[in-house]
Design a protein around this motif. Structure first.
Motif, PDB file in Angstrom:
ATOM      1  N   THR A 192       0.836  -1.195   0.000  1.00  0.00           N
ATOM      2  CA  THR A 192       0.000   0.000   0.000  1.00  0.00           C
ATOM      3  C   THR A 192       0.868   1.241   0.000  1.00  0.00           C
ATOM      4  O   THR A 192       1.779   1.340   0.823  1.00  0.00           O
ATOM      5  CB  THR A 192      -0.893   0.035   1.256  1.00  0.00           C
ATOM      6  OG1 THR A 192      -1.444  -1.255   1.442  1.00  0.00           O
ATOM      7  CG2 THR A 192      -1.992   1.045   1.106  1.00  0.00           C
ATOM      8  N   ILE A 193       0.586   2.152  -0.882  1.00  0.00           N
ATOM      9  CA  ILE A 193       1.370   3.391  -0.926  1.00  0.00           C
ATOM     10  C   ILE A 193       0.901   4.295   0.212  1.00  0.00           C
ATOM     11  O   ILE A 193      -0.287   4.390   0.505  1.00  0.00           O
ATOM     12  CB  ILE A 193       1.234   4.088  -2.296  1.00  0.00           C
ATOM     13  CG1 ILE A 193       2.246   5.228  -2.429  1.00  0.00           C
ATOM     14  CG2 ILE A 193      -0.173   4.601  -2.533  1.00  0.00           C
ATOM     15  CD1 ILE A 193       2.419   5.732  -3.842  1.00  0.00           C
ATOM     16  N   ARG A 194       1.844   4.890   0.907  1.00  0.00           N
ATOM     17  CA  ARG A 194       1.483   5.792   2.011  1.00  0.00           C
ATOM     18  C   ARG A 194       1.799   7.238   1.650  1.00  0.00           C
ATOM     19  O   ARG A 194       0.934   8.083   1.697  1.00  0.00           O
ATOM     20  CB  ARG A 194       2.251   5.426   3.273  1.00  0.00           C
ATOM     21  CG  ARG A 194       2.008   4.024   3.743  1.00  0.00           C
ATOM     22  CD  ARG A 194       0.694   3.937   4.505  1.00  0.00           C
ATOM     23  NE  ARG A 194       0.665   2.720   5.285  1.00  0.00           N
ATOM     24  CZ  ARG A 194      -0.320   1.851   5.273  1.00  0.00           C
ATOM     25  NH1 ARG A 194      -1.375   2.054   4.534  1.00  0.00           N
ATOM     26  NH2 ARG A 194      -0.267   0.770   6.011  1.00  0.00           N
ATOM     27  N   SER A 195       3.053   7.503   1.354  1.00  0.00           N
ATOM     28  CA  SER A 195       3.395   8.890   1.072  1.00  0.00           C
ATOM     29  C   SER A 195       4.690   8.981   0.273  1.00  0.00           C
ATOM     30  O   SER A 195       5.471   8.035   0.209  1.00  0.00           O
ATOM     31  CB  SER A 195       3.547   9.673   2.383  1.00  0.00           C
ATOM     32  OG  SER A 195       4.647   9.195   3.101  1.00  0.00           O
ATOM     33  N   PHE A 247      -1.188   9.700   0.361  1.00  0.00           N
ATOM     34  CA  PHE A 247      -2.251   8.993  -0.338  1.00  0.00           C
ATOM     35  C   PHE A 247      -3.167   8.311   0.668  1.00  0.00           C
ATOM     36  O   PHE A 247      -2.699   7.729   1.646  1.00  0.00           O
ATOM     37  CB  PHE A 247      -1.661   7.908  -1.240  1.00  0.00           C
ATOM     38  CG  PHE A 247      -0.830   8.458  -2.353  1.00  0.00           C
ATOM     39  CD1 PHE A 247      -1.368   8.633  -3.615  1.00  0.00           C
ATOM     40  CD2 PHE A 247       0.493   8.807  -2.134  1.00  0.00           C
ATOM     41  CE1 PHE A 247      -0.591   9.145  -4.645  1.00  0.00           C
ATOM     42  CE2 PHE A 247       1.272   9.322  -3.161  1.00  0.00           C
ATOM     43  CZ  PHE A 247       0.721   9.492  -4.415  1.00  0.00           C
TER      44      PHE A 247
END
Lengths: 525, 427
Positions: free
Chosen positions: A168-171, A181
């Motif tokens: 999962t992309i966070r930032s 995100f």
């Protein structure tokens, strides 16, 4: 987490488990180690909000977290479930009205016309984008969505690329800026901020924006729209409501309430407030679930149905909606609104009016029945009559004319500003921003500093109980106990010893003033 | 009976496994090298792990390119520095124009076993690692490469992409194995040099020694003097010295265990027969000057790459705990005679000097130690004590690092405060 808190409150309101602090417990000079429920500003009886102890519930999933199953069932039986379909149109209609009469209209258009490749566009302190999972633009704070559609396409591509690796992309962190995100299926929210704001704080603001959209459409409808057609252009449903998101973002940047998960009260002497609350309670009608009296974002009084609790987050969304639609100022309004923390699936119907022209006083009457407009309008009339009859009006008007107080009253010369939150009641108090903080820029800077302290105190893995932070212009001190949360801002001449002494002095002062600064006796119907 | 099986005690009896951050991949690319579709592989100059599928490599390089490009929308001059995801963290660094180095570090995680044979739950600790630390590690990778190989650009000029990829392959294959990501911390961010505390007289003795040697062997361009892995004197620019110091103390010195400490009959003890006048020996270059067939070759280093771009021979000579680095222009041909001359000139003097320093150090040690602490106390009482306690496991380097902080503290009071808080959180 939220469900737990709800259960506790629910049980305690049923009387069996209620812990009512006796008056003699409320010592005059509270020690800093106060336990929850006896700190200055704690409610006398039961809490009026379904607030949480920390900000964690923002990071938890919203769906289903707000209500206990049996409660949800009960509320659906009351016919809230049936309302789900129609408000869509109604909502859009009100949105358009708001836009036509909206004072934000001009500002918004200017923002929208901006060239998205210009330096001015890039220089904005905070960008917020909302897009659908198909990569379709829904909202952009600055610049038109059309011009940004390729940028938003890239955002969605990044999200799904990382997702495809079971991750999962966070930032993304850059030099002096960060991109955060947030995926809340079926929406994706992206925030870009410059300066010192942490990724966690930005994430909280994105959560608010998401819940703001849910409050217009309800989670059920949002899901259904996209389940039906993935590439649906949500802007059709949200048209005219963009300035709500804009003003919500401004609120998040200025107001400590959302940061602290708490609500501020309008300072009002205890007896006067009790009189107003009593009037509000007496002017009830069967379909009412909540009656709220607000002055801007400050709460004057709240009366609720015995079995329901309003979440502070829902209250912030309501206050934002009421304050940013000028149409309500001219005439009584009737609008469906979803309270995502209470029930993300259905709608409430809100009667919004500004009963005292020329003041920011706003009366919000919430009901589950769609046809109750005239009944609630009569309630409002009755409330006004009662105010007149009981001479409660004068006190209220006085309080409205000076909605804040000066920090000088505390009597600590180095103290410039503070924010105090009572954790058990979910209420906070804070003096007027004066002196060096008269400009917007300085106010936002102070808020930024508070945010930094807040994220240090509530760090997910290394929380702190107190922190002292020195810069060349400020000395800041923050402290959390089980009873309260306190943020103090001193001048550059402040020292740690002064700060320590100021805490006890301030607590004493708040204890002395608590019936003016807080709502100690929340009422139910 | 069943209750016993499912009691919580049983569940807690199973061990949680903790994983430290580790290197997932490390790659260097240049987006200008394969601009056309189908040629993406040409962009990749180095990729670790090399056995990864070609398409996978292209995909991860593509993601980095996309992110860098995307952030230019918001800030054209300062592209992204790192990407945070649930499972890992990617650090981007552009040391030379269009050359990108990327390091992917897996977040530390905790594996919690599940009963009933379900796969264990993995919890990633995303906030546990800091961009500043791994950013510094990545920059150090480049500096270390540059110290021994010069810049990417020069390699391209000399032998094209092929030469560059060979150099990268040769250097990073070994270097990446020496990265201990789990033990990287604040000290890597400073990349500081630890200085050796010394009294005036001994310091002057060392300086006069350096001057005398430079006088008699005019080939020598720069000299650096270290004792006990700590620096006393250096003629190099500070940035170059920092990375050279890092190389000496973490790689070269540990590889040469002290023969002085080894027993008389130990195989570690080198052949010093006939040379009992001094303990001096070469750490780089010829293993023994007695062997006439041994080639005289010293490692080359590149310094001042920003302006004069000098290539130098690096001679490291050591006697007991004292080490001297002599740097000589690579254009000079170093002969056996030169080495013998150096050995006979420096060896005896350095042996004497080393025992002098040792003596002085033992006299001064107690005093200098307490001076350091009281100085610390006067500045920031509680924070410094906490820092000292936290760092006390690594006594040698710590003293100097704290000293650095104090210097910083004196000049810029407010910033140093933040520095201290920061360090306490990190370690």
């Amino acid at each position: 987490m939220a469900a737990d808190v709800d259960r506790q409150l629910w049980e305690s309101t049923n009387g069996s488990l209620s812990i009512e602090p006796v008056c003699s417990d409320r010592a005059d000079s509270p020690a800093p180690g106060l336990v929850s429920g006896t700190e200055p500003g704690a409610g006398q009886e039961t809490a009026m909000f379904a607030h949480t102890e920390s900000f964690e519930d923002l990071t938890a999933d919203t769906e289903g977290a707000g209500l206990e199953p049996q409660e949800r069932e009960a509320s659906l039986q009351e016919g809230r479930g049936e309302d789900e379909e129609e408000p869509r149109e109604e909502c859009a209609v009100i949105g358009r009205q708001q836009q036509e009469g909206g004072r934000e209209g001009g500002v918004r258009d200017k923002d929208k016309d901006e060239d998205v490749t210009s330096d001015a566009w890039r220089a904005h302190r905070k960008h917020v984008f909302v897009l659908s999972e198909a990569g379709k633009p829904i909202y952009s704070r600055y610049g038109s969505e059309e011009a940004l559609s390729s940028t938003m396409g890239v955002m969605m591509a990044l999200v799904s690329f990382v997702q495809s690796g079971d991750n999962t992309i966070r930032s993304i962190q850059g030099d002096g800026y960060r991109v955060v995100f947030l995926r809340r299926s079926p929406l994706v929210l992206v925030g870009v901020s410059r300066g010192s704001q942490s990724a966690g704080q930005l994430l909280r603001e994105l959560q608010y924006v998401y819940l703001g959209i849910v409050s217009l459409l309800s989670a059920t409808q949002l899901q259904r729209v996209f389940a039906h057609r993935q590439s649906y252009d949500l802007r059709r449903l949200l048209s005219g409501s963009e300035h709500l998101t804009g003003s919500l973002l401004r609120l998040l940047e200025r107001d400590p309430g959302p940061l602290l998960s708490a609500v501020a009260c309008l300072p009002l002497p205890g007896p006067a407030r009790d009189r107003v609350s009593a009037c509000l309670r007496q002017a009830r009608a069967p379909p009412l679930t909540f009656s709220l009296l607000l002055a801007g974002t400050r709460l004057v009084s709240l009366v609720r149905r015995r079995d329901l609790h309003l979440h502070h987050l829902d209250l912030h969304l309501l206050a934002n909606m009421a304050a940013s639609c000028s149409a309500f100022r001219e005439a009584e309004g009737w609008t469906p609104v979803c309270l995502p923390k209470l029930n993300a699936a259905g709608f409430f119907h809100a009667h919004v009016s500004f009963p005292l022209p020329g003041t920011p006083l706003c009366l919000l009457l919430l009901s589950t029945e769609r046809e109750a407009f005239f009944e609630l309008s009569a309630c409002k009339q009755r409330f006004l009559e009662l105010l007149h009859k009981r001479n409660a009006l004068l006190g209220l008007q006085e309080a409205l004319s000076c909605p804040t107080y000066s920090v000088a009253l505390v009597g600590v010369p180095e103290l410039r500003h503070f924010v105090y939150k009572s954790r058990s009641s979910g209420l906070y108090t804070s003096p007027e921003l004066e002196g060096p903080y008269s400009s917007d820029e300085e106010q936002e800077r102070l808020m930024c500093l508070y945010q930094q302290l807040h994220s240090r105190l509530h760090h997910p893995t290394r929380p702190l109980s107190s922190i002292y932070h020195t810069t060349h212009t400020h000395n800041l001190y923050a402290k959390v106990t089980s009873g309260f949360e306190l943020y103090l801002c001193f001048s550059a001449l402040g020292t740690k010893a002064i700060a320590e002494a100021a805490v006890s002095k301030l607590l004493k002062w708040i204890r002395k003033e608590e019936d003016r600064l807080f709502i100690l006796n929340p009422l139910t119907y | 009976m069943l209750c016993v099986f499912f009691s919580p005690r049983m569940a807690s009896g199973m061990q949680e496994k903790q994983y430290t951050p580790s290197l997932l991949s490390f790659f260097i690319y240049n987006p200008k090298f394969g601009p056309r579709e189908g040629e993406e592989e040409k962009k990749i100059l180095f990729y670790h792990p090399s056995e990864l599928d070609k398409n996978e490599k292209i995909r991860s390089v593509g993601l980095c390119e996309a992110i860098v490009q995307f952030t230019r929308t918001f800030c054209p001059t300062k592209p992204a520095k790192s990407l945070h995801t649930q499972k890992n963290r990617q650090i981007f660094y552009e040391p030379e124009e269009h050359f990108w180095m990327v390091m992917v570090v897996r977040n530390p995680m905790i594996e919690k076993p599940n009963k009933d044979g379900k796969p264990p739950t993995i919890e990633y600790q995303e906030d546990e690692i800091l961009d500043s630390v791994y950013g510094a590690v990545l920059q150090q990778c480049y500096s270390m490469y540059k110290l021994f190989n010069g810049t990417f650009g020069r390699a391209m000029e000399a032998g094209g992409v092929e030469m560059l990829t060979q150099k990268l392959e040769k250097f990073f294959y070994r270097y990446l194995q020496t990265l201990h990501l789990q033990s990287c911390d604040l000290l890597d961010v400073f990349g500081g040099i630890s200085f050796f505390p010394l009294d005036k007289m001994t310091y002057l003795k060392i300086q006069s020694f350096v001057n005398r040697v430079e006088q008699s062997l005019s080939l020598i361009k720069y000299t650096a003097f270290l004792y006990n892995d700590q620096l006393i004197w250096s003629g190099l620019e500070q940035d170059d010295m920092r990375i050279l110091y890092k190389y000496l103390t973490t790689s070269l010195f540990p590889r040469h265990t002290e023969p002085e400490l080894a027993g008389r009959d130990s195989p570690l003890r080198p052949e010093v027969a006939g040379n009992l006048l001094h303990y001096g020996r070469f750490l780089t270059g010829p293993a023994s000057l007695k062997d006439p067939d041994a080639k005289i070759r010293f490692p080359r280093i590149f310094v001042n790459t920003e302006d004069s771009y000098e290539e130098l021979h690096l001679i490291v000579y050591k006697a007991m705990s004292a080490a001297v680095c002599f740097m000589i222009s690579a254009a000079e041909d170093l002969t056996r005679e030169f080495c013998e001359q150096l050995d006979s000139l420096v060896g005896p003097q350095l042996t004497l000097l080393a025992s002098d320093i040792c003596e002085q150090y033992n006299i001064n040690r107690r005093i200098s130690g307490s001076v350091l602490i009281s100085l610390t106390l006067r500045q920031t009482p509680r924070k410094c004590l906490a820092l000292l306690a936290l760092l006390s496991s690594n006594k040698h380097t710590i003293g100097a690092h704290i000293k650095r902080n104090i210097c910083y503290f004196d000049s810029q009071r407010s910033q140093a405060c933040a520095l201290f808080q920061y360090s306490i959180y990190t370690i």
